[in-house]
Design a protein around this motif. Structure first.
Motif, short mmCIF file in Angstrom:
data_model
loop_
_atom_site.label_atom_id
_atom_site.label_comp_id
_atom_site.label_asym_id
_atom_site.label_seq_id
_atom_site.Cartn_x
_atom_site.Cartn_y
_atom_site.Cartn_z
N UNK A 276 -59.62 16.70 28.85
CA UNK A 276 -58.19 16.03 29.58
C UNK A 276 -57.70 14.35 30.37
N UNK A 277 -56.82 14.34 31.08
CA UNK A 277 -56.39 13.81 31.51
C UNK A 277 -55.13 14.22 32.38
N UNK A 278 -54.90 12.93 33.39
CA UNK A 278 -53.09 13.40 34.02
C UNK A 278 -53.08 12.23 34.54
N UNK A 279 -51.43 12.54 34.29
CA UNK A 279 -50.47 10.65 33.74
C UNK A 279 -49.55 11.10 35.58
N UNK A 280 -49.89 9.45 36.16
CA UNK A 280 -48.96 9.56 37.09
C UNK A 280 -48.51 8.47 36.94
N UNK A 281 -46.74 8.89 37.31
CA UNK A 281 -45.88 7.39 37.45
C UNK A 281 -45.56 7.52 39.38
N UNK A 282 -45.54 6.24 39.52
CA UNK A 282 -44.95 5.12 41.23
C UNK A 282 -43.33 5.35 41.27
N UNK A 283 -42.63 4.99 42.14
CA UNK A 283 -41.85 4.11 42.64
C UNK A 283 -40.86 4.15 41.84
N UNK A 284 -40.57 5.43 41.14
CA UNK A 284 -38.87 6.25 40.83
C UNK A 284 -37.96 6.34 41.42
N UNK A 285 -37.29 7.47 40.58
CA UNK A 285 -36.45 7.26 39.64
C UNK A 285 -35.66 5.85 39.60
N UNK A 286 -35.99 5.59 37.94
CA UNK A 286 -35.74 4.18 37.75
C UNK A 286 -34.72 4.69 36.32
N UNK B 102 -31.50 10.53 37.06
CA UNK B 102 -32.58 10.66 36.03
C UNK B 102 -33.53 12.20 37.09
N UNK B 103 -33.51 11.38 38.60
CA UNK B 103 -34.51 12.64 39.39
C UNK B 103 -34.42 13.52 38.38
N UNK B 104 -32.72 14.37 38.42
CA UNK B 104 -32.82 15.69 37.79
C UNK B 104 -32.99 15.68 36.48
N UNK B 105 -33.31 14.64 35.91
CA UNK B 105 -33.60 14.70 34.59
C UNK B 105 -35.28 15.09 34.08
N UNK B 106 -35.95 14.31 35.14
CA UNK B 106 -37.77 14.01 34.76
C UNK B 106 -38.11 15.77 35.16
N UNK B 107 -37.91 16.65 36.71
CA UNK B 107 -37.52 17.57 36.55
C UNK B 107 -37.01 19.29 35.53
N UNK C 11 -35.05 7.03 48.96
CA UNK C 11 -33.42 6.15 48.54
C UNK C 11 -33.47 5.56 47.08
N UNK C 12 -34.92 6.09 46.17
CA UNK C 12 -34.00 5.57 44.76
C UNK C 12 -33.58 7.40 44.20
N UNK C 13 -34.50 7.89 44.79
CA UNK C 13 -33.67 9.24 44.48
C UNK C 13 -32.00 9.24 44.84
N UNK C 14 -31.44 8.68 45.43
CA UNK C 14 -30.52 8.80 46.05
C UNK C 14 -29.73 8.23 44.78
N UNK C 15 -30.26 6.19 44.59
CA UNK C 15 -29.54 6.10 43.67
C UNK C 15 -29.33 6.39 42.18
N UNK C 16 -30.22 7.39 41.94
CA UNK C 16 -30.39 7.64 40.93
C UNK C 16 -30.23 9.47 40.31
#
Length: 256
Positions: free
Chosen positions: A68-78, A110-115, A102-107
Motif C-alpha cells: 500500500x501507499x499513502x496519499x497526502x494533500x496540502x494547502x486546502x481546504x479549497x 469543506x473542512x468538515x466534509x473532509x472529516x 486561514x483556509x479552514x476559516x474561509x471554507x
C-alpha cells in the motif's frame, strides 16, 4: 546535539581563519568559503524534511505488511477539494489533508466534509507564509497553535499531525514542535504539482518510482490535481497497490 556541534565547529573554523588572516598566515577567501559551505549545509538540512535531521519525520514505511501507499494533500481546504473527495470516494480511498488555518476559516464546510468522509486532517500552519524559514520559534508556535484552535473550533478535532510548509524544518521549528508535541508527516514522492503545468509529467514522476509504503505529496488547491488523482488511482488499481491513511501506515494517532 549534532547541530550544536556543527555550529561550534563552524564558529571555531571561522575564528581560526580570521586569526590566520589577521596574522597574514592565510588569505581571506577561506573565511568566505567556510561561511558559504556552512550556509549551503544549513539550507540543505532545513529544506529536506526527509533527512530527519532536526526532527523525526514519517516519510515512508517500506516494511508495512501490505502493498500500500499513502496519499497526502496540502494547502486546502479549497473548492477543488470537493472534486478530490468525490474521486477518492469512487475508489474507496482515504487520505490525509494538511490544512491551512486561514483556509479552514474561509471554507469551514469543506473542512468538515473532509472529516465526515473518513479522511484525516493535519496542521499546515495558519498562514503558510513564504517567510517560514525566517520566522522565530515563538511565531512558528503561534502559527501552529492558531491552526489547531481553528480546526478544533470548526471540525472538533485536536490535530496531532503536522506538515511544515515547503518542508522547512529548522531549529526554530524544532523548538516550536517540542512544545506542541505534533508528529511530523513528510513524504518521499513529490511530483512538484504546484509548479509543474503538465499533468503527464506530474503523473510520470509519481508512477515511475512508486513502492510499498510510499507517501505521495499532492496539493488539493491545484486545478489539475483531480484529473491527475483519477488517473493515478486507476494505475494503482492495475498494479494492485492499495491505499491507507498515513496514521495507519505509521501506526500513529491522527488526533489527541
Amino acid at each position: 546535539m549534532i547541530f550544536k556541534l556543527i555550529k561550534i565547529s563552524f564558529a571555531i573554523a571561522v575564528l581560526a581563519a580570521i586569526l590566520l588572516f589577521y596574522f597574514q598566515l592565510w588569505p581571506f577567501w577561506p573565511v568566505l568559503l567556510i561561511i558559504l559551505v556552512y550556509a549551503i549545509l544549513i539550507l540543505i538540512l532545513s529544506t529536506n524534511v526527509q533527512l530527519n535531521f532536526f526532527v523525526k519525520a514519517y516519510n515512508k514505511n517500506p516494511d508495512f505488511s501490505q502493498n500500500v501507499i499513502s496519499l497526502s494533500f496540502d494547502d486546502g481546504p479549497d473548492e477543488n477539494t470537493l472534486k478530490i473527495l468525490d474521486i477518492l470516494d469512487q475508489y474507496d480511498a482515504k487520505a490525509v489533508f494538511f490544512c491551512i488555518g486561514r483556509k479552514i476559516k474561509e471554507h469551514p464546510e469543506i473542512f468538515k466534509e473532509v472529516i465526515n468522509r473518513g479522511h484525516i486532517v493535519g496542521n499546515h500552519t495558519f498562514s503558510h507564509t513564504r517567510k517560514m524559514g525566517f520566522l522565530g520559534s515563538r511565531t512558528i508556535l503561534n502559527e501552529i497553535k492558531k491552526c489547531d484552535e481553528i480546526a478544533d473550533e470548526i471540525g472538533e478535532v485536536k490535530m496531532n499531525l503536522f506538515r511544515p510548509p515547503f518542508g522547512i524544518i529548522n531549529p526554530k521549528t524544532q523548538r516550536a514542535l517540542s512544545k506542541t508535541g505534533h508528529k511530523v508527516i513528510g513524504w518521499n514522492i513529490r511530483p512538484y504539482d504546484a509548479i509543474t503545468k503538465s499533468p503527464e509529467k506530474i503523473l510520470q514522476r509519481i508512477t515511475k518510482k512508486i513502492n510499498r509504503g510510499d507517501v505521495i505529496l499532492l496539493h488539493d488547491n491545484m486545478p489539475n490535481t483531480a484529473p491527475i488523482l483519477e488517473q493515478l488511482l486507476v494505475i494503482l488499481k492495475q498494479r494492485k497497490i492499495g491505499i491507507v491513511r498515513a496514521d495507519k501506515l505509521f501506526d500513529i494517532h491522527a488526533y489527541n
